[in-house]
Design a protein around this motif. Sequence first.
Motif, PDB file in Angstrom:
ATOM      1  N   TRP A   1      10.287   5.031  -1.896  1.00  0.00           N
ATOM      2  CA  TRP A   1       9.176   5.213  -0.954  1.00  0.00           C
ATOM      3  C   TRP A   1       7.831   4.660  -1.286  1.00  0.00           C
ATOM      4  O   TRP A   1       7.267   3.852  -0.722  1.00  0.00           O
ATOM      5  CB  TRP A   1       9.062   6.479  -0.514  1.00  0.00           C
ATOM      6  CG  TRP A   1       7.716   6.932   0.449  1.00  0.00           C
ATOM      7  CD1 TRP A   1       6.830   7.820   0.057  1.00  0.00           C
ATOM      8  CD2 TRP A   1       7.538   6.231   1.656  1.00  0.00           C
ATOM      9  NE1 TRP A   1       5.825   8.116   0.967  1.00  0.00           N
ATOM     10  CE2 TRP A   1       6.219   6.920   2.050  1.00  0.00           C
ATOM     11  CE3 TRP A   1       8.127   5.567   2.609  1.00  0.00           C
ATOM     12  CZ2 TRP A   1       5.463   6.585   3.238  1.00  0.00           C
ATOM     13  CZ3 TRP A   1       7.409   5.355   3.744  1.00  0.00           C
ATOM     14  CH2 TRP A   1       6.236   5.674   3.966  1.00  0.00           C
ATOM     15  N   ALA A   2       7.705   4.772  -2.534  1.00  0.00           N
ATOM     16  CA  ALA A   2       6.407   4.235  -3.199  1.00  0.00           C
ATOM     17  C   ALA A   2       6.681   2.655  -3.157  1.00  0.00           C
ATOM     18  O   ALA A   2       5.529   2.139  -3.019  1.00  0.00           O
ATOM     19  CB  ALA A   2       6.268   4.638  -4.640  1.00  0.00           C
TER      20      ALA A   2
ATOM     21  N   LEU B   1       5.902   1.190  -0.100  1.00  0.00           N
ATOM     22  CA  LEU B   1       4.313   1.392   0.202  1.00  0.00           C
ATOM     23  C   LEU B   1       3.554   0.090  -0.286  1.00  0.00           C
ATOM     24  O   LEU B   1       2.864  -0.320   0.195  1.00  0.00           O
ATOM     25  CB  LEU B   1       3.819   2.597  -0.175  1.00  0.00           C
ATOM     26  CG  LEU B   1       3.892   3.980   0.899  1.00  0.00           C
ATOM     27  CD1 LEU B   1       3.687   5.072   0.146  1.00  0.00           C
ATOM     28  CD2 LEU B   1       3.534   3.682   2.016  1.00  0.00           C
TER      29      LEU B   1
ATOM     30  N   TRP C   1       1.393  -2.659   1.524  1.00  0.00           N
ATOM     31  CA  TRP C   1      -0.201  -2.709   1.341  1.00  0.00           C
ATOM     32  C   TRP C   1      -0.093  -3.875   0.465  1.00  0.00           C
ATOM     33  O   TRP C   1      -1.411  -4.517   0.759  1.00  0.00           O
ATOM     34  CB  TRP C   1      -0.565  -1.496   0.739  1.00  0.00           C
ATOM     35  CG  TRP C   1      -0.532  -0.151   1.642  1.00  0.00           C
ATOM     36  CD1 TRP C   1       0.421   0.472   1.959  1.00  0.00           C
ATOM     37  CD2 TRP C   1      -1.631   0.304   2.497  1.00  0.00           C
ATOM     38  NE1 TRP C   1       0.196   1.444   2.835  1.00  0.00           N
ATOM     39  CE2 TRP C   1      -0.890   1.189   3.334  1.00  0.00           C
ATOM     40  CE3 TRP C   1      -2.865  -0.321   2.907  1.00  0.00           C
ATOM     41  CZ2 TRP C   1      -1.762   1.620   4.403  1.00  0.00           C
ATOM     42  CZ3 TRP C   1      -3.636   0.081   3.869  1.00  0.00           C
ATOM     43  CH2 TRP C   1      -3.078   1.391   4.652  1.00  0.00           C
TER      44      TRP C   1
ATOM     45  N   PRO D   1      -2.378   3.952  -0.533  1.00  0.00           N
ATOM     46  CA  PRO D   1      -0.792   4.079  -0.958  1.00  0.00           C
ATOM     47  C   PRO D   1      -0.905   5.303  -1.898  1.00  0.00           C
ATOM     48  O   PRO D   1       0.162   5.918  -1.959  1.00  0.00           O
ATOM     49  CB  PRO D   1      -0.706   2.715  -1.586  1.00  0.00           C
ATOM     50  CG  PRO D   1      -1.405   1.645  -1.230  1.00  0.00           C
ATOM     51  CD  PRO D   1      -2.584   2.440  -0.858  1.00  0.00           C
TER      52      PRO D   1
ATOM     53  N   ILE E   1      -0.980   8.363   0.067  1.00  0.00           N
ATOM     54  CA  ILE E   1       0.196   8.741   0.948  1.00  0.00           C
ATOM     55  C   ILE E   1       1.270   9.424   0.228  1.00  0.00           C
ATOM     56  O   ILE E   1       1.913  10.230   0.287  1.00  0.00           O
ATOM     57  CB  ILE E   1       0.742   7.091   1.608  1.00  0.00           C
ATOM     58  CG1 ILE E   1      -0.417   6.960   2.659  1.00  0.00           C
ATOM     59  CG2 ILE E   1       1.953   7.432   2.236  1.00  0.00           C
ATOM     60  CD1 ILE E   1      -0.158   5.621   3.286  1.00  0.00           C
ATOM     61  N   VAL E   2       1.459   8.735  -1.062  1.00  0.00           N
ATOM     62  CA  VAL E   2       2.458   9.006  -2.118  1.00  0.00           C
ATOM     63  C   VAL E   2       2.164  10.439  -2.676  1.00  0.00           C
ATOM     64  O   VAL E   2       3.265  11.331  -2.538  1.00  0.00           O
ATOM     65  CB  VAL E   2       2.529   8.112  -3.392  1.00  0.00           C
ATOM     66  CG1 VAL E   2       3.600   8.856  -4.469  1.00  0.00           C
ATOM     67  CG2 VAL E   2       3.035   6.952  -2.822  1.00  0.00           C
TER      68      VAL E   2
ATOM     69  N   ILE F   1      -4.403   7.157   8.124  1.00  0.00           N
ATOM     70  CA  ILE F   1      -3.464   6.105   7.739  1.00  0.00           C
ATOM     71  C   ILE F   1      -3.522   5.175   8.903  1.00  0.00           C
ATOM     72  O   ILE F   1      -3.822   3.976   8.657  1.00  0.00           O
ATOM     73  CB  ILE F   1      -1.904   6.498   7.523  1.00  0.00           C
ATOM     74  CG1 ILE F   1      -1.677   7.683   6.482  1.00  0.00           C
ATOM     75  CG2 ILE F   1      -1.134   5.356   7.502  1.00  0.00           C
ATOM     76  CD1 ILE F   1      -0.458   8.167   6.255  1.00  0.00           C
TER      77      ILE F   1
END
Length: 394
Positions: free
Chosen positions: A261-262, A265, A269, A339, A342-343, A352
Amino acid sequence: MSGAADRGAWRLIAVRDFSVRLRERSFLISTLLNVSVISVLVLARASGGFGGAPSFDLGVVGGADVVAVANDAAALGGNDITVHVDPFPDRAAADAALVAGSIDAVVTGSQLYGLASVDQRLQALVQTSAHQAAVDRVFAAHHVPAAEREAASRTDPLALGALQPAPPDRQGDAGVAFIGVLLLYGQLFGYGMWVATGVIEEKASRIVEMLLSAIRPQQLLAGKIVGIGVLGLAQLITIAGFAIGLALLTHAQNVPSSAIWAALLVIGWFILGYAFYASLFAAAGSLVSRMEELQNVIVPINLTILVSFIISIGSLQDPNSTLAVVASILPVSSALAMPVRIVLGAATGWQIALSLILLIGSAVALVPVGARLYSGAVLRTGSRVKLRDAWRAA
């Protein structure tokens, strides 16, 4: 050149810039450097040296009661602090192990000591365990019922709660977020610099004059930004894939739920951040004719990216601070700050959405501005071109 051919010429420029930069030694060096740094961080995390639980080796000298104190201290640590209990026959053997570095501290029936000192976390566990053992002896001497003894001995009599509880794995996610923002910073700054230096190289060699005889400045700029950006994206995907693979092999992180997931992102970004900054770097490069002058021109851009990076690192500790929230929304810093939040699970849906709208809108607005400055300055050599002159000349 016809309009249709001109509109498609940027693809040729993009392919050219991609191929030229791909063969440069600096691209290979930057890739190897990034892979090396990621390897160190992932391996450090796998060994517990980065964001992992602290671990201690506790030597024990004494009877069953002392061993019980040490084992209870290890139990108190739970999953947050690991304590390995190592019994020794006498203090001489324990002291020798302490000097050799194979244990961190020694506990006896009346003392807890280390080589120079005892880590405060280990000290708290052992002292709490020893205190509890002393209390239990008093209770036993006065024949206190087991139920009352257990109720009075609880170290956490109050239930814990939070109005806005943080995700349980935030500490682990912080390590992933740190690696991600480190990659983002390097990629945004490095590939933005490549755009600027590419413009200067073409001006110095007069190649740009030949190119502009067959293509419009806006198309030349678009091709350069896309070509270098695709190369940066390919490098980022390669590095992210390597990091996830290494994490899988070393069991450094819960890869499916966090690292992948990271990585997505970071890639997303990077595209947005690069789109925002690339036209600014290109416009800055077009204002000068020598590499020596470039550093002075791009100071505002460099400082903006650097400050955004510093704020993003700070938000690892407090992602809900006012500074972190504002930085994650402003277009100049959101590519690095958002980011991270979000993480860590700190960014709300509206934050967001607002960040994306502002960043995409700003990037779209900056492209024609950068293109106009580029068009007005790219053919001018000699002394540094002023922004006002470049704007008027376009």
